[in-house]
Design a protein around this motif. Structure first.
Motif, PDB file in Angstrom:
ATOM      1  N   GLU A 194       0.849  -1.196   0.000  1.00  0.00           N
ATOM      2  CA  GLU A 194       0.000   0.000   0.000  1.00  0.00           C
ATOM      3  C   GLU A 194       0.882   1.242   0.000  1.00  0.00           C
ATOM      4  OE1 GLU A 194      -2.333   1.540   3.659  1.00  0.00           O
ATOM      5  OE2 GLU A 194      -3.727   0.272   2.523  1.00  0.00           O
ATOM      6  N   ILE A 195       0.425   2.302  -0.665  1.00  0.00           N
ATOM      7  CA  ILE A 195       1.125   3.579  -0.654  1.00  0.00           C
ATOM      8  C   ILE A 195       0.170   4.623  -0.090  1.00  0.00           C
ATOM      9  CG2 ILE A 195       2.199   5.392  -2.036  1.00  0.00           C
ATOM     10  CD1 ILE A 195       3.024   3.203  -4.008  1.00  0.00           C
ATOM     11  N   ALA A 196       0.541   5.208   1.058  1.00  0.00           N
ATOM     12  CA  ALA A 196      -0.307   6.202   1.712  1.00  0.00           C
ATOM     13  C   ALA A 196       0.376   7.561   1.655  1.00  0.00           C
ATOM     14  CB  ALA A 196      -0.566   5.805   3.160  1.00  0.00           C
ATOM     15  N   LEU A 197      -0.270   8.507   1.018  1.00  0.00           N
ATOM     16  CA  LEU A 197       0.201   9.886   0.974  1.00  0.00           C
ATOM     17  C   LEU A 197      -0.780  10.702   1.819  1.00  0.00           C
ATOM     18  CD1 LEU A 197       0.945  10.040  -2.850  1.00  0.00           C
ATOM     19  CD2 LEU A 197       2.585   9.680  -1.014  1.00  0.00           C
ATOM     20  N   ILE A 198      -0.412  10.941   3.072  1.00  0.00           N
ATOM     21  CA  ILE A 198      -1.309  11.556   4.042  1.00  0.00           C
ATOM     22  C   ILE A 198      -1.878  12.864   3.490  1.00  0.00           C
ATOM     23  CG2 ILE A 198      -1.511  12.438   6.407  1.00  0.00           C
ATOM     24  CD1 ILE A 198      -0.920   9.400   6.171  1.00  0.00           C
ATOM     25  N   GLY A 199      -3.193  12.978   3.558  1.00  0.00           N
ATOM     26  CA  GLY A 199      -3.884  14.173   3.080  1.00  0.00           C
ATOM     27  C   GLY A 199      -4.272  14.092   1.612  1.00  0.00           C
ATOM     28  N   PHE A 200      -3.501  13.345   0.823  1.00  0.00           N
ATOM     29  CA  PHE A 200      -3.790  13.221  -0.608  1.00  0.00           C
ATOM     30  C   PHE A 200      -4.614  11.980  -0.896  1.00  0.00           C
ATOM     31  CE2 PHE A 200      -2.744  11.751  -4.914  1.00  0.00           C
ATOM     32  CZ  PHE A 200      -3.251  12.817  -5.633  1.00  0.00           C
ATOM     33  N   GLY A 201      -4.124  10.820  -0.440  1.00  0.00           N
ATOM     34  CA  GLY A 201      -4.872   9.594  -0.667  1.00  0.00           C
ATOM     35  C   GLY A 201      -4.019   8.356  -0.508  1.00  0.00           C
ATOM     36  N   THR A 202      -4.658   7.206  -0.650  1.00  0.00           N
ATOM     37  CA  THR A 202      -3.992   5.925  -0.474  1.00  0.00           C
ATOM     38  C   THR A 202      -4.256   5.028  -1.675  1.00  0.00           C
ATOM     39  OG1 THR A 202      -4.313   6.111   1.915  1.00  0.00           O
ATOM     40  CG2 THR A 202      -3.777   3.931   1.070  1.00  0.00           C
ATOM     41  N   LEU A 203      -3.198   4.440  -2.196  1.00  0.00           N
ATOM     42  CA  LEU A 203      -3.286   3.443  -3.263  1.00  0.00           C
ATOM     43  C   LEU A 203      -3.158   2.072  -2.614  1.00  0.00           C
ATOM     44  CD1 LEU A 203      -0.860   5.121  -5.804  1.00  0.00           C
ATOM     45  CD2 LEU A 203      -3.313   4.855  -6.110  1.00  0.00           C
ATOM     46  N   THR A 204      -4.145   1.226  -2.828  1.00  0.00           N
ATOM     47  CA  THR A 204      -4.158  -0.088  -2.204  1.00  0.00           C
ATOM     48  C   THR A 204      -4.376  -1.166  -3.262  1.00  0.00           C
ATOM     49  OG1 THR A 204      -5.204   0.922  -0.276  1.00  0.00           O
ATOM     50  CG2 THR A 204      -5.252  -1.480  -0.401  1.00  0.00           C
ATOM     51  N   PRO A 205      -3.489  -2.176  -3.321  1.00  0.00           N
ATOM     52  CA  PRO A 205      -3.743  -3.295  -4.231  1.00  0.00           C
ATOM     53  C   PRO A 205      -4.963  -4.076  -3.744  1.00  0.00           C
ATOM     54  CG  PRO A 205      -1.559  -3.469  -3.222  1.00  0.00           C
ATOM     55  CD  PRO A 205      -2.245  -2.331  -2.597  1.00  0.00           C
ATOM     56  N   ARG A 206      -5.809  -4.498  -4.663  1.00  0.00           N
ATOM     57  CA  ARG A 206      -7.035  -5.196  -4.286  1.00  0.00           C
ATOM     58  C   ARG A 206      -7.234  -6.397  -5.191  1.00  0.00           C
ATOM     59  NH1 ARG A 206     -12.192  -3.032  -6.159  1.00  0.00           N
ATOM     60  NH2 ARG A 206     -13.124  -4.997  -6.242  1.00  0.00           N
ATOM     61  N   ALA A 207      -7.450  -7.542  -4.595  1.00  0.00           N
ATOM     62  CA  ALA A 207      -7.671  -8.761  -5.370  1.00  0.00           C
ATOM     63  C   ALA A 207      -9.118  -8.808  -5.851  1.00  0.00           C
ATOM     64  CB  ALA A 207      -7.372  -9.984  -4.518  1.00  0.00           C
ATOM     65  N   GLN A 208      -9.295  -9.126  -7.119  1.00  0.00           N
ATOM     66  CA  GLN A 208     -10.626  -9.339  -7.680  1.00  0.00           C
ATOM     67  C   GLN A 208     -10.770 -10.833  -7.974  1.00  0.00           C
ATOM     68  OE1 GLN A 208     -10.923  -6.780 -11.135  1.00  0.00           O
ATOM     69  NE2 GLN A 208     -11.953  -5.215  -9.928  1.00  0.00           N
ATOM     70  N   THR A 209     -11.917 -11.363  -7.622  1.00  0.00           N
ATOM     71  CA  THR A 209     -12.154 -12.783  -7.860  1.00  0.00           C
ATOM     72  C   THR A 209     -12.606 -13.013  -9.302  1.00  0.00           C
ATOM     73  OG1 THR A 209     -14.431 -12.565  -7.113  1.00  0.00           O
ATOM     74  CG2 THR A 209     -12.802 -13.195  -5.462  1.00  0.00           C
ATOM     75  N   PRO A 255      -9.337 -14.177 -12.259  1.00  0.00           N
ATOM     76  CA  PRO A 255      -8.978 -13.346 -11.109  1.00  0.00           C
ATOM     77  C   PRO A 255      -7.772 -12.481 -11.439  1.00  0.00           C
ATOM     78  CG  PRO A 255      -8.415 -15.643 -10.698  1.00  0.00           C
ATOM     79  CD  PRO A 255      -9.141 -15.585 -12.004  1.00  0.00           C
ATOM     80  N   ARG A 256      -7.722 -11.299 -10.831  1.00  0.00           N
ATOM     81  CA  ARG A 256      -6.601 -10.389 -11.060  1.00  0.00           C
ATOM     82  C   ARG A 256      -6.487  -9.429  -9.886  1.00  0.00           C
ATOM     83  NH1 ARG A 256      -8.105  -5.436 -14.804  1.00  0.00           N
ATOM     84  NH2 ARG A 256     -10.075  -4.865 -13.857  1.00  0.00           N
ATOM     85  N   THR A 257      -5.412  -8.685  -9.884  1.00  0.00           N
ATOM     86  CA  THR A 257      -5.211  -7.658  -8.865  1.00  0.00           C
ATOM     87  C   THR A 257      -5.381  -6.301  -9.521  1.00  0.00           C
ATOM     88  OG1 THR A 257      -3.672  -9.083  -7.679  1.00  0.00           O
ATOM     89  CG2 THR A 257      -3.616  -6.747  -7.139  1.00  0.00           C
ATOM     90  N   THR A 258      -6.099  -5.437  -8.855  1.00  0.00           N
ATOM     91  CA  THR A 258      -6.311  -4.089  -9.357  1.00  0.00           C
ATOM     92  C   THR A 258      -5.894  -3.108  -8.266  1.00  0.00           C
ATOM     93  OG1 THR A 258      -7.909  -2.624 -10.432  1.00  0.00           O
ATOM     94  CG2 THR A 258      -8.714  -3.955  -8.612  1.00  0.00           C
ATOM     95  N   VAL A 259      -6.036  -1.808  -8.516  1.00  0.00           N
ATOM     96  CA  VAL A 259      -5.640  -0.792  -7.550  1.00  0.00           C
ATOM     97  C   VAL A 259      -6.866   0.027  -7.158  1.00  0.00           C
ATOM     98  CG1 VAL A 259      -4.215   1.255  -7.151  1.00  0.00           C
ATOM     99  CG2 VAL A 259      -3.329  -0.623  -8.515  1.00  0.00           C
ATOM    100  N   LYS A 260      -7.007   0.236  -5.865  1.00  0.00           N
ATOM    101  CA  LYS A 260      -8.083   1.078  -5.350  1.00  0.00           C
ATOM    102  C   LYS A 260      -7.440   2.363  -4.835  1.00  0.00           C
ATOM    103  CE  LYS A 260     -11.517   1.439  -1.745  1.00  0.00           C
ATOM    104  NZ  LYS A 260     -11.932   0.921  -0.451  1.00  0.00           N
ATOM    105  N   PHE A 261      -8.023   3.508  -5.196  1.00  0.00           N
ATOM    106  CA  PHE A 261      -7.550   4.794  -4.687  1.00  0.00           C
ATOM    107  C   PHE A 261      -8.605   5.356  -3.752  1.00  0.00           C
ATOM    108  CE2 PHE A 261      -7.379   9.459  -4.872  1.00  0.00           C
ATOM    109  CZ  PHE A 261      -6.097   9.647  -4.371  1.00  0.00           C
ATOM    110  N   LYS A 262      -8.187   5.649  -2.523  1.00  0.00           N
ATOM    111  CA  LYS A 262      -9.082   6.274  -1.561  1.00  0.00           C
ATOM    112  C   LYS A 262      -8.557   7.692  -1.333  1.00  0.00           C
ATOM    113  CE  LYS A 262     -10.950   6.072   3.056  1.00  0.00           C
ATOM    114  NZ  LYS A 262     -10.796   5.532   4.402  1.00  0.00           N
ATOM    115  N   PRO A 263      -9.313   8.711  -1.743  1.00  0.00           N
ATOM    116  CA  PRO A 263      -8.834  10.076  -1.588  1.00  0.00           C
ATOM    117  C   PRO A 263      -8.719  10.472  -0.121  1.00  0.00           C
ATOM    118  CG  PRO A 263     -11.080  10.061  -2.408  1.00  0.00           C
ATOM    119  CD  PRO A 263     -10.623   8.645  -2.367  1.00  0.00           C
TER     120      PRO A 263
END
Length: 95
Positions: free
Chosen positions: A41-56, A73-81
């Motif tokens: 995971e990559i967390a940039l405080i105040g900006f957002g977080t990039l999290t790898p997420r498994a898809q079934t 199945p694959r892995t994708t990226v979720k961005f949480k602002p």
């Protein structure tokens, strides 16, 4: 905004040459890619977080033919602002 426009904006904001800004952006992309491929995971405080997420594996339909297709199945990226990004995006304009 495309990559070239982002490089121009970075160079302008950071008061650096475009070539330096391009190297910086390319290095950032490389680091993010490496970390995401390690499921980090990559967390940039105040900006957002990039999290790898498994898809079934799931069933979908081919839009042209309508035939069912299994998506593997694959892995994708979720961005949480982050808080400050959301605040900046939703700032009410006075006037």
């Amino acid at each position: 905004m495309n990559k070239a426009e982002l490089i121009d904006a970075l160079a302008s904001k950071a008061k650096m040459q475009k070539l330096e800004a391009k190297k910086l952006l390319d290095a950032y992309i490389q680091v993010v890619t490496e970390q995401m491929s390690k499921n980090e995971e990559i967390a940039l405080i105040g900006f957002g977080t990039l999290t790898p997420r498994a898809q079934t594996e799931r069933l979908a339909r081919n839009p042209k033919t309508g035939t069912p297709v299994m998506i593997p199945p694959r892995t994708t990226v979720k961005f949480k602002p982050g808080k400050y990004l959301l605040e900046a995006m939703n700032k009410k304009k006075k006037g």
